[in-house]
Design a protein around this motif. Structure first.
Motif, short mmCIF file in Angstrom:
data_model
loop_
_atom_site.label_atom_id
_atom_site.label_comp_id
_atom_site.label_asym_id
_atom_site.label_seq_id
_atom_site.Cartn_x
_atom_site.Cartn_y
_atom_site.Cartn_z
N UNK A 71 0.85 -1.19 0.00
CA UNK A 71 0.00 0.00 0.00
C UNK A 71 0.88 1.23 0.00
N UNK A 72 0.56 2.17 -0.90
CA UNK A 72 1.31 3.43 -0.99
C UNK A 72 0.43 4.55 -0.44
N UNK A 73 0.95 5.24 0.55
CA UNK A 73 0.29 6.41 1.14
C UNK A 73 1.09 7.66 0.82
N UNK A 74 0.39 8.80 0.84
CA UNK A 74 1.07 10.07 0.64
C UNK A 74 0.08 11.16 0.36
N UNK A 90 9.63 6.64 3.99
CA UNK A 90 9.90 5.44 4.76
C UNK A 90 8.93 4.34 4.37
N UNK A 91 9.30 3.11 4.73
CA UNK A 91 8.47 1.96 4.41
C UNK A 91 8.71 0.87 5.44
N UNK A 92 7.72 -0.01 5.58
CA UNK A 92 7.85 -1.09 6.53
C UNK A 92 6.53 -1.79 6.75
N UNK A 93 6.45 -2.70 7.72
CA UNK A 93 5.19 -3.38 8.03
C UNK A 93 4.13 -2.38 8.45
N UNK A 94 2.85 -2.68 8.18
CA UNK A 94 1.78 -1.72 8.50
C UNK A 94 1.80 -1.24 9.95
N UNK A 95 1.95 -2.15 10.90
CA UNK A 95 1.92 -1.73 12.31
C UNK A 95 3.03 -0.73 12.63
N UNK A 96 4.16 -0.91 11.98
CA UNK A 96 5.29 -0.01 12.21
C UNK A 96 5.06 1.36 11.59
N UNK A 97 4.67 1.39 10.32
CA UNK A 97 4.54 2.67 9.61
C UNK A 97 3.31 3.44 10.09
N UNK A 98 2.19 2.75 10.29
CA UNK A 98 0.95 3.43 10.65
C UNK A 98 0.94 3.93 12.10
#
Length: 250
Positions: A31-34, A219-227
């Motif tokens: 998933x790409x957020x921005x 940055x990027x990573x597992x959902x729990x980490x990034x969110x």
């Protein structure tokens, strides 16, 4: 496997992508957020050459191309490896749901019509629209139209499906039916790159979340980490605006 190396794209003097490096494994859901204007949609459109990148390399499966001197045959090979689900559905309004799905199979893949129809009916059933094959887009809700769009992408059996904000044009009550189909697709092991602000989808389904701003991956990573535990201040500022207050614990 998908690999982007040093991907650049500018429109006039505006540099939209500033050297994107990205690797997506087979079967991975990314998933790409921005924020608006960050380069998310441009990245997707460059990946399948709806926009031609100015520089960089793209590898999808066994096809590798250099973007600043790419042949028409190489572009076609990349496009055959991808399928796109658009924000505004992009269905042919003068064709039925079934015909919209068949179009790519018959025209682009040269599949015999009888076989294309059989495949298309099976996939319509898969997205919960078995009884809507003869309906035109104007006779379908937004959610149903987007499910036809997903069915059209699935019919092509691509190496990766690209989703460009697939729920952003829908009324809130229709979002769930589209996300439900996307979750089912993800659970079947298809490679997906999804531009979306649907945090529930990112949290529950994505293998990885990428935050893009200003044409670079912040940055990027597992959902729990990034969110919920981002490292970068820019990511924290963005998430603070879009996460429900009760979920925001950064």
């Amino acid at each position: 496997m998908i690999k982007l190396k040093g991907l650049h794209k500018a429109f006039g003097r505006q540099e939209v992508l500033k050297g994107i490096d990205l690797k997506v494994e087979k079967g991975e859901v990314v998933v790409i957020l921005g924020p608006s204007g960050s380069g998310k949609t441009t990245l997707l459109r460059c990946l399948n050459f709806l926009e031609q990148p100015d520089d960089g390399e793209i590898t999808i499966g066994s096809t590798r191309v250099h973007c600043n001197h790419v042949s028409r045959q190489e572009i076609l090979a990349i496009r055959r490896s991808t399928a796109m689900v658009f924000q505004l559905y992009n269905l042919f309004k003068n064709k039925t749901a079934l015909e919209n799905i068949m179009e790519g199979l018959v025209i682009a893949r040269k599949v015999p019509r009888e076989q294309a129809e059989q495949t298309s009916r099976q996939i319509l059933a898969k997205v919960g629209l078995a009884d809507k094959g003869d309906a035109y887009p104007s006779q379908l809700s937004g959610g149903q139209q987007q499910r036809v769009g997903i069915a059209r992408a699935l019919a092509l059996n691509p190496e990766v499906i690209l989703f460009d904000e697939p729920t952003s044009a829908l009324d809130p009550e229709l979002v769930g039916e589209v996300l439900g189909v996307m979750k089912k697709v993800a659970q079947e092991g298809l490679t997906m790159i999804v531009v979306t602000h649907e945090i529930s989808f990112a949290r529950d389904i994505a293998d990885r979340v990428i935050f893009i701003d200003g044409g670079v991956i912040v940055e990027q990573g597992p959902p729990a980490e990034i969110l919920f535990h981002p490292r970068e201040e820019r990511t924290k500022q963005f998430l603070k605006r879009i996460l429900p207050v009760e979920d925001y614990a950064i």
